[in-house]
Design a protein around this motif. Structure first.
Motif, PDB file in Angstrom:
ATOM      1  N   ILE A   1       1.540  -4.498  53.115  1.00 56.10           N
ATOM      2  CA  ILE A   1       0.469  -3.532  53.345  1.00 56.10           C
ATOM      3  C   ILE A   1       0.231  -2.696  52.092  1.00 56.10           C
ATOM      4  O   ILE A   1      -0.914  -2.385  51.747  1.00 56.10           O
ATOM      5  N   VAL A   2       1.297  -2.331  51.394  1.00 64.81           N
ATOM      6  CA  VAL A   2       1.169  -1.582  50.143  1.00 64.81           C
ATOM      7  C   VAL A   2       0.328  -2.366  49.142  1.00 64.81           C
ATOM      8  O   VAL A   2      -0.558  -1.807  48.476  1.00 64.81           O
ATOM      9  N   ILE A   3       0.577  -3.657  49.036  1.00 65.27           N
ATOM     10  CA  ILE A   3      -0.185  -4.490  48.097  1.00 65.27           C
ATOM     11  C   ILE A   3      -1.656  -4.546  48.496  1.00 65.27           C
ATOM     12  O   ILE A   3      -2.545  -4.461  47.642  1.00 65.27           O
ATOM     13  N   VAL A   4      -1.914  -4.683  49.796  1.00 65.15           N
ATOM     14  CA  VAL A   4      -3.306  -4.678  50.273  1.00 65.15           C
ATOM     15  C   VAL A   4      -3.968  -3.345  49.947  1.00 65.15           C
ATOM     16  O   VAL A   4      -5.115  -3.303  49.469  1.00 65.15           O
ATOM     17  N   GLN A   5      -3.249  -2.248  50.154  1.00 60.40           N
ATOM     18  CA  GLN A   5      -3.801  -0.933  49.846  1.00 60.40           C
ATOM     19  C   GLN A   5      -4.051  -0.770  48.351  1.00 60.40           C
ATOM     20  O   GLN A   5      -5.004  -0.089  47.941  1.00 60.40           O
ATOM     21  N   MET A   6      -3.228  -1.373  47.530  1.00 60.05           N
ATOM     22  CA  MET A   6      -3.453  -1.339  46.086  1.00 60.05           C
ATOM     23  C   MET A   6      -4.753  -2.050  45.724  1.00 60.05           C
ATOM     24  O   MET A   6      -5.536  -1.568  44.900  1.00 60.05           O
ATOM     25  N   ILE A   7      -4.980  -3.191  46.351  1.00 62.60           N
ATOM     26  CA  ILE A   7      -6.217  -3.946  46.098  1.00 62.60           C
ATOM     27  C   ILE A   7      -7.429  -3.131  46.540  1.00 62.60           C
ATOM     28  O   ILE A   7      -8.425  -3.011  45.816  1.00 62.60           O
ATOM     29  N   ILE A   8      -7.327  -2.545  47.738  1.00 65.61           N
ATOM     30  CA  ILE A   8      -8.428  -1.749  48.277  1.00 65.61           C
ATOM     31  C   ILE A   8      -8.662  -0.500  47.432  1.00 65.61           C
ATOM     32  O   ILE A   8      -9.810  -0.112  47.169  1.00 65.61           O
TER      33      ILE A   8
ATOM     34  N   PHE B   1     -26.528   5.150  47.536  1.00 62.15           N
ATOM     35  CA  PHE B   1     -25.822   4.086  48.251  1.00 62.15           C
ATOM     36  C   PHE B   1     -25.120   4.606  49.509  1.00 62.15           C
ATOM     37  O   PHE B   1     -24.382   3.861  50.150  1.00 62.15           O
ATOM     38  N   SER B   2     -25.356   5.870  49.850  1.00 56.12           N
ATOM     39  CA  SER B   2     -24.700   6.464  51.009  1.00 56.12           C
ATOM     40  C   SER B   2     -25.723   6.868  52.063  1.00 56.12           C
ATOM     41  O   SER B   2     -26.933   6.746  51.858  1.00 56.12           O
ATOM     42  N   LEU B   3     -25.200   7.387  53.171  1.00 59.89           N
ATOM     43  CA  LEU B   3     -26.071   7.898  54.233  1.00 59.89           C
ATOM     44  C   LEU B   3     -26.388   9.374  54.041  1.00 59.89           C
ATOM     45  O   LEU B   3     -27.020   9.984  54.897  1.00 59.89           O
TER      46      LEU B   3
ATOM     47  N   PHE C   1     -20.188   0.626  49.621  1.00 54.72           N
ATOM     48  CA  PHE C   1     -18.862   0.232  49.164  1.00 54.72           C
ATOM     49  C   PHE C   1     -17.821   0.439  50.255  1.00 54.72           C
ATOM     50  O   PHE C   1     -16.896  -0.365  50.402  1.00 54.72           O
ATOM     51  N   GLN C   2     -17.955   1.533  51.021  1.00 54.87           N
ATOM     52  CA  GLN C   2     -16.987   1.816  52.071  1.00 54.87           C
ATOM     53  C   GLN C   2     -17.023   0.751  53.163  1.00 54.87           C
ATOM     54  O   GLN C   2     -15.974   0.357  53.692  1.00 54.87           O
ATOM     55  N   PHE C   3     -18.208   0.265  53.487  1.00 56.76           N
ATOM     56  CA  PHE C   3     -18.310  -0.828  54.460  1.00 56.76           C
ATOM     57  C   PHE C   3     -17.653  -2.096  53.907  1.00 56.76           C
ATOM     58  O   PHE C   3     -16.977  -2.834  54.633  1.00 56.76           O
ATOM     59  N   LEU C   4     -17.855  -2.348  52.609  1.00 56.70           N
ATOM     60  CA  LEU C   4     -17.227  -3.508  51.974  1.00 56.70           C
ATOM     61  C   LEU C   4     -15.709  -3.365  51.974  1.00 56.70           C
ATOM     62  O   LEU C   4     -14.978  -4.334  52.225  1.00 56.70           O
ATOM     63  N   ILE C   5     -15.225  -2.160  51.707  1.00 58.41           N
ATOM     64  CA  ILE C   5     -13.784  -1.890  51.679  1.00 58.41           C
ATOM     65  C   ILE C   5     -13.170  -2.097  53.062  1.00 58.41           C
ATOM     66  O   ILE C   5     -12.106  -2.708  53.200  1.00 58.41           O
ATOM     67  N   ILE C   6     -13.836  -1.595  54.092  1.00 56.88           N
ATOM     68  CA  ILE C   6     -13.344  -1.782  55.458  1.00 56.88           C
ATOM     69  C   ILE C   6     -13.279  -3.262  55.814  1.00 56.88           C
ATOM     70  O   ILE C   6     -12.299  -3.742  56.396  1.00 56.88           O
ATOM     71  N   ALA C   7     -14.329  -3.996  55.456  1.00 55.51           N
ATOM     72  CA  ALA C   7     -14.378  -5.433  55.750  1.00 55.51           C
ATOM     73  C   ALA C   7     -13.262  -6.183  55.021  1.00 55.51           C
ATOM     74  O   ALA C   7     -12.607  -7.061  55.598  1.00 55.51           O
TER      75      ALA C   7
ATOM     76  N   LEU D   1     -10.686   4.108  62.401  1.00 57.97           N
ATOM     77  CA  LEU D   1     -10.200   5.464  62.653  1.00 57.97           C
ATOM     78  C   LEU D   1      -9.603   6.078  61.385  1.00 57.97           C
ATOM     79  O   LEU D   1      -9.790   7.271  61.121  1.00 57.97           O
ATOM     80  N   PHE D   2      -8.913   5.268  60.613  1.00 57.38           N
ATOM     81  CA  PHE D   2      -8.335   5.759  59.361  1.00 57.38           C
ATOM     82  C   PHE D   2      -9.422   6.237  58.409  1.00 57.38           C
ATOM     83  O   PHE D   2      -9.325   7.323  57.825  1.00 57.38           O
ATOM     84  N   TYR D   3     -10.481   5.451  58.269  1.00 53.34           N
ATOM     85  CA  TYR D   3     -11.539   5.840  57.340  1.00 53.34           C
ATOM     86  C   TYR D   3     -12.371   6.995  57.878  1.00 53.34           C
ATOM     87  O   TYR D   3     -12.852   7.828  57.102  1.00 53.34           O
ATOM     88  N   LEU D   4     -12.552   7.061  59.175  1.00 50.48           N
ATOM     89  CA  LEU D   4     -13.229   8.222  59.749  1.00 50.48           C
ATOM     90  C   LEU D   4     -12.461   9.496  59.415  1.00 50.48           C
ATOM     91  O   LEU D   4     -13.050  10.524  59.051  1.00 50.48           O
ATOM     92  N   ALA D   5     -11.141   9.419  59.528  1.00 57.07           N
ATOM     93  CA  ALA D   5     -10.304  10.586  59.220  1.00 57.07           C
ATOM     94  C   ALA D   5     -10.424  10.961  57.744  1.00 57.07           C
ATOM     95  O   ALA D   5     -10.541  12.147  57.406  1.00 57.07           O
ATOM     96  N   THR D   6     -10.415   9.975  56.852  1.00 59.76           N
ATOM     97  CA  THR D   6     -10.525  10.274  55.418  1.00 59.76           C
ATOM     98  C   THR D   6     -11.891  10.858  55.089  1.00 59.76           C
ATOM     99  O   THR D   6     -11.994  11.772  54.259  1.00 59.76           O
ATOM    100  N   TRP D   7     -12.943  10.374  55.748  1.00 57.72           N
ATOM    101  CA  TRP D   7     -14.281  10.911  55.489  1.00 57.72           C
ATOM    102  C   TRP D   7     -14.384  12.363  55.964  1.00 57.72           C
ATOM    103  O   TRP D   7     -15.000  13.187  55.294  1.00 57.72           O
ATOM    104  N   PHE D   8     -13.782  12.670  57.104  1.00 53.73           N
ATOM    105  CA  PHE D   8     -13.796  14.047  57.603  1.00 53.73           C
ATOM    106  C   PHE D   8     -13.033  14.972  56.659  1.00 53.73           C
ATOM    107  O   PHE D   8     -13.478  16.095  56.384  1.00 53.73           O
ATOM    108  N   VAL D   9     -11.896  14.504  56.156  1.00 59.15           N
ATOM    109  CA  VAL D   9     -11.097  15.320  55.237  1.00 59.15           C
ATOM    110  C   VAL D   9     -11.839  15.534  53.926  1.00 59.15           C
ATOM    111  O   VAL D   9     -11.900  16.660  53.401  1.00 59.15           O
TER     112      VAL D   9
END
Length: 220
Positions: A111-118, A145-147, A170-176, A199-207
């Motif tokens: 998971i760490v490696i995947v997060q590094m790529i992302i 490029f945003s809403l 980009f965020q949609f691409l990252i999630i995918a 849910l993780f990205y919703l939380a990061t966007w709120f923060v």
């Protein structure tokens, strides 16, 4: 199989990278790629701080400030960005990996490696947006490029405008891409994995929206 961490390959050749990582028994070049991400993050955040990207709330207060207050504000922004350049990858790579490790049955190191790529893709987005923001003299809320732009026609709340400004192509691409990796690594229900990612990205966007909402002038 020995997996060599290659961030660009992980973005451009996800099928091959996912297969190799899924069947990997050992990992190499992890430390060097982590160091590279930290240095690149530090550089990107420092450049953003130098050009005042993301400090629109501070810019609004310029006319009310004296010279000393203005210089102190610029130093505060630059210092904050440098600190963020170190903290951000730590949270995004290791803390988020811990979250996904808890809710899935995937080995933590994978998971760490995947997060590094992302995270590498996150930095690519920032790098591409810097010249756009500087040359067009716009802030994150006007990111084409945003809403964020659309939200300004329907909302009056600065906080929620900041929130929708974080939601980009980009965020949609990252999630995918993240879902593409994690769904094959886990035996858990794919819908559950997708829900956890969203849910993780919703939380990061709120923060991030909250941090953008805070006026720097309060601290100067």
């Amino acid at each position: 199989m020995v997996y060599q961490v290659r961030l660009l390959k992980g973005i451009l050749e996800p099928n091959r990278s996912r297969y190799q990582l899924q069947n990997a028994e050992a990992v190499t070049r992890l430390g060097w790629k982590l160091l590279f991400l930290y240095l690149l993050s530090l550089l990107v955040f420092a450049i953003e701080g130098y050009f005042g990207i993301g400090s629109e709330s501070f810019s609004k207060e310029i006319t009310k400030m004296g010279v000393n207050e203005f210089e102190a504000g610029k130093l505060l922004i630059l210092s904050g960005n440098i600190i963020a350049g170190i903290i951000h990858p730590s949270i995004y790579i290791f803390l988020s990996a811990l979250f996904f490790w808890i809710v899935t049955d995937i080995p933590y190191i994978k998971i760490v490696i995947v997060q590094m790529i992302i995270f590498g893709l996150q930095l690519v987005e920032k790098i591409l947006l810097i010249p756009l923001f500087v040359l067009m003299d716009i802030g994150n809320d006007a990111n084409p490029f945003s809403l964020g732009i659309i939200s300004q026609y329907f909302l009056r709340s600065d906080y929620f405008i900041h929130f929708f400004s974080e939601i980009t192509i980009f965020q949609f691409l990252i999630i995918a891409l993240q879902y593409f990796y994690l769904r094959e690594f886990s035996e858990r229900n794919n819908y559950l994995i997708f829900l956890m990612i969203v849910l993780f990205y919703l939380a990061t966007w709120f923060v991030k929206a909250f941090l953008a909402y805070i006026q720097v002038g309060v601290f100067v």
